[in-house]
Design a protein around this motif. Structure first.
Motif, PDB file in Angstrom:
ATOM      1  N   LEU A   1       4.225   5.608  -4.005  1.00  0.00           N
ATOM      2  CA  LEU A   1       3.437   6.167  -5.098  1.00  0.00           C
ATOM      3  C   LEU A   1       3.267   5.199  -6.257  1.00  0.00           C
TER       4      LEU A   1
ATOM      5  N   ASP B   1       0.805  -1.215   0.000  1.00  0.00           N
ATOM      6  CA  ASP B   1       0.000   0.000   0.000  1.00  0.00           C
ATOM      7  C   ASP B   1       0.842   1.270   0.000  1.00  0.00           C
ATOM      8  N   SER B   2       2.004   1.228   0.611  1.00  0.00           N
ATOM      9  CA  SER B   2       2.813   2.438   0.729  1.00  0.00           C
ATOM     10  C   SER B   2       3.483   2.780  -0.597  1.00  0.00           C
TER      11      SER B   2
ATOM     12  N   HIS C   1     -10.042  -2.203 -13.302  1.00  0.00           N
ATOM     13  CA  HIS C   1      -8.767  -2.873 -13.076  1.00  0.00           C
ATOM     14  C   HIS C   1      -9.010  -4.377 -13.198  1.00  0.00           C
TER      15      HIS C   1
ATOM     16  N   GLU D   1       4.114   0.511 -13.705  1.00  0.00           N
ATOM     17  CA  GLU D   1       3.290   0.930 -12.571  1.00  0.00           C
ATOM     18  C   GLU D   1       4.007   1.976 -11.711  1.00  0.00           C
TER      19      GLU D   1
ATOM     20  N   GLY E   1       3.299   1.024  -8.004  1.00  0.00           N
ATOM     21  CA  GLY E   1       2.853  -0.332  -7.727  1.00  0.00           C
ATOM     22  C   GLY E   1       4.018  -1.221  -7.340  1.00  0.00           C
TER      23      GLY E   1
ATOM     24  N   ASN F   1      -0.136   2.732 -13.390  1.00  0.00           N
ATOM     25  CA  ASN F   1       0.028   3.017 -11.968  1.00  0.00           C
ATOM     26  C   ASN F   1      -1.281   2.745 -11.237  1.00  0.00           C
ATOM     27  N   PRO F   2      -1.266   1.938 -10.172  1.00  0.00           N
ATOM     28  CA  PRO F   2      -2.512   1.540  -9.508  1.00  0.00           C
ATOM     29  C   PRO F   2      -3.045   2.569  -8.511  1.00  0.00           C
ATOM     30  N   LYS F   3      -2.320   3.657  -8.299  1.00  0.00           N
ATOM     31  CA  LYS F   3      -2.708   4.603  -7.248  1.00  0.00           C
ATOM     32  C   LYS F   3      -3.133   5.952  -7.803  1.00  0.00           C
TER      33      LYS F   3
ATOM     34  N   ASN G   1      -4.701  -0.607 -16.092  1.00  0.00           N
ATOM     35  CA  ASN G   1      -5.730   0.425 -16.117  1.00  0.00           C
ATOM     36  C   ASN G   1      -6.512   0.332 -17.416  1.00  0.00           C
TER      37      ASN G   1
ATOM     38  N   ASN H   1      -1.452  -4.720 -12.013  1.00  0.00           N
ATOM     39  CA  ASN H   1      -2.512  -3.774 -12.360  1.00  0.00           C
ATOM     40  C   ASN H   1      -2.491  -3.414 -13.841  1.00  0.00           C
TER      41      ASN H   1
END
Length: 626
Positions: free
Chosen positions: A180, A177-178, A277, A202, A182, A209-211, A266, A264
């Motif tokens: 910027l 999770d941490s 996703h 990612e 993936g 990029n998943p975020k 997009n 991921n």
């Protein structure tokens, strides 16, 4: 012909064509059998004699492994991509680092990653990654679950085998999770985390990029202006390769092609208005690094207990690779309860996250250890001996061999910083003083060049005086130039680098660095004329305001390949704080630049040493006043 036979032929011919093009075998059955019995899946057979296996990535992130025959060219590769991934190849270029490939692919080594980029007139950053469905994908790419790109150490190969076994055993990776970008924890068959995988597509600003940090294609300027999107992975590997004898404790790292459904992708906006996703089996090119069990990172703990030698060794590496992102979170700390580590202390440090090292030009580095007390302690004799034995030319040649996609501009930064480190250490400067000479200062709201950059600016001015730049010089004239090996003394470097037809820059008004992460890609370049004193070139040498189009300068070599040379990443930014460019010099100019840099560096080091002694005297005097 009977209808049944005609129908059978229609279905068999495309399958036969795809097998011929991509060398696909009956790997689905092997994969299913291996997973059922938890047995090692057979590795992909080596390509026949005369063939090389390469991995082609589109700028939107799709990856395809294929075998190249002697007669294959860029058109053949594009045709295979179009058939396998259903991606448009019109108006595209096949690139390999600085080079744009056309007729001859003989210079491409086995296991090399190639990138298919669209020319500027066809570019659209909003195009999604249209990966094939997983069932079709296995027909078209016979790659293994994890394949190492290039050579690797025994420890890395063992980790790859453990991860592949874990995948076949049904242990799914865990997204992190941490950060910027993936990234994923991969586990072995026992369920333990053994590796961290970061797909190149990612990264922050990359297409998948998943975020939510998307908007640019692979090869465009990224989170740092001198590091392109999709190119942090090989920098992670470069840091590991440059950490000779594991001096700084960099975890084992490799570049891999890895296949899994956790990654991921997009998709275009669906009817609900949100990106979709889809978790389907897809292949990615990624950095693959050993997971280090640790208790915390340096940002969560007081630094007083850190071993002096460990801090010095990390700092020495950071200076060599011009690390622009050494914050406390990128140093892992392991407590050694009941024992001592390699330096007789109860904590051990591991530097990670080197994706923003070796930029294409000097910018503002970030060394958090500058503020640590250990950095002000003089180097030990063992550390000085290690520094004396560093050979920047040998290191650059090693990276060209192991990471042939690395850009020459990055290698010039490595050579320059290693020379600087060696000379500074010889002068008796401590780690903190060396780091301060590389770090920019802020006066008011203006960013000033570092002392290292000032020396480079003076050296570049002498290069211009030695041989004024002529825009009429024919491109490619330097391709065959080779220096005498003793021309640069201990730092002789043989570099065949095409001449960039862009030298010099305009200074720009200062902007908060954080604002650059969210600024519009179409934002105009604001120019502050009061900053002209930092430009070391006359006005007719300056490049026009740059946009994000992938402008490419090309020179055709005798073997038919086109040696581009894509403008450095920070030249494509609307706002640049680059005070001097290393990438726009020809090989001969670079030779003279290094020579002048060494001459001027001694004066700067003398001044720094005198100023340091004065500051120390002032500090000691103040501390004695009660």
């Amino acid at each position: 012909m009977s209808p049944n036979l005609e129908s059978s032929l229609k279905t068999q011919v495309p399958a036969l064509l795809l097998r011929r093009l991509f060398g696909a075998g009956a790997r689905r059955d092997e994969t299913a059998a291996a997973k059922q019995h938890q047995m090692p899946m057979p590795s992909p057979p080596p390509p026949p004699a005369g063939r090389r296996r390469v991995f082609v990535q589109t700028e939107s992130g799709c990856v395809l492994g294929m075998d190249l025959d002697r007669g294959d060219n860029a058109h053949t590769v594009k045709r295979r991509l179009q058939l396998a991934l259903n991606v448009p190849t019109g108006g595209t270029s096949l690139t390999f680092g600085d080079r744009v490939l056309e007729n001859d692919l003989s210079s491409i080594r086995r296991d090399s990653p190639l990138l298919l980029t669209r020319d500027s007139i066809h570019r659209s950053c909003s195009t999604p990654c249209l990966c094939p469905a997983s069932a079709d994908f296995e027909h078209k790419d016979s790659s293994g679950l994890v394949e190492i790109l290039g050579s690797s150490s025994t420890s890395v190969r063992r980790l790859v085998d453990d991860v592949a076994t874990g995948i076949r055993g049904g242990l799914d990776p865990v997204p992190i999770d941490s950060g910027l970008g993936g990234s994923y924890y991969f586990r072995d068959l026992g369920g333990d985390r053994v590796a961290i995988v970061k797909p190149t597509d990612e990264e922050p600003f990359a297409p998948n990029n998943p975020k939510g940090f998307t908007g640019r294609a692979l090869g465009q300027p990224g989170l740092k202006k001198s590091v392109r999107v999709g190119e942090t992975g090989f920098r992670e590997v470069a840091a590991y390769l440059l950490d000779h004898e594991n001096f700084a404790n960099v975890p084992a790292t490799a570049l891999v092609k890895i296949t899994h459904s956790v990654f991921n992708i997009n998709r275009p906006m669906n009817n609900g208005g949100a990106p979709a996703h889809d978790h389907q089996t897809t292949s990615k090119i990624a950095s693959f690094q050993q997971f280090i069990a640790h208790d915390f990172d340096a940002s969560d703990h007081g630094t007083s207990s850190f071993p002096v030698a460990a801090v010095h060794r990390i700092g020495i590496l950071d200076i060599r690779i011009f690390n622009t992102d050494r914050h406390g979170g990128n140093v892992l700390v392991r407590k050694l309860d009941g024992g001592t580590g390699r330096f007789g202390c109860q904590t051990e440090l591991f530097p990670i996250d080197h994706g923003l090292c070796l930029p294409e030009n000097l910018e503002d580095p970030y060394f958090e250890w500058i503020h640590w007390a250990q950095a002000s302690i003089p180097f030990s004799e063992e550390e000085l001996e290690y520094i004396r034995n560093l050979d920047p030319v040998r290191d650059a040649a090693m990276l060209r061999r192991e990471l042939p996609m690395i850009r020459e501009a990055c290698l010039r930064v490595l050579i320059l910083c290693t020379i600087f480190l060696k000379e500074a250490a010889t002068f008796g400067l401590c780690l903190a003083e060396i780091g301060e000479m590389m770090t920019r200062e802020f006066r008011g709201m203006e960013e000033e060049p570092s002392k290292l950059e000032l020396v480079c600016m003076k050296a570049r001015k002498k290069v211009d005086e030695w041989e004024p730049f002529s825009p009429d010089v024919e491109q490619g004239e330097d391709m065959g130039f080779q220096f005498s090996m003793d021309a640069l003394g201990g730092y002789s470097d043989v570099i065949r680098s095409p001449r960039f037809h862009c030298s010099g820059i305009k200074g720009s008004s200062f902007r908060n660095p954080l604002s650059k992460l969210v600024e519009s890609m179409d934002e105009d370049n604001d120019v502050d004329e009061d900053r002209k004193e930092f430009s070391m070139h006359s006005s007719h040498h300056r490049i026009p305001s740059a946009d994000f189009s992938p402008s490419v300068y090309r020179t055709t070599s005798l073997n038919g390949s086109v040696h581009a040379v894509n403008r450095s990443a920070d030249e494509q930014l609307p706002s640049s704080m680059c005070f001097v460019r290393l990438s726009d010099m020809s090989a001969e100019e670079w030779h003279v630049f290094v020579e002048k840099f060494q001459e001027l560096l001694n004066e700067a080091l003398d001044e720094c040493k005198a100023a340091g002694a004065q500051r120390m005297k002032q500090r000691l005097g103040t501390s004695c006043k009660f």
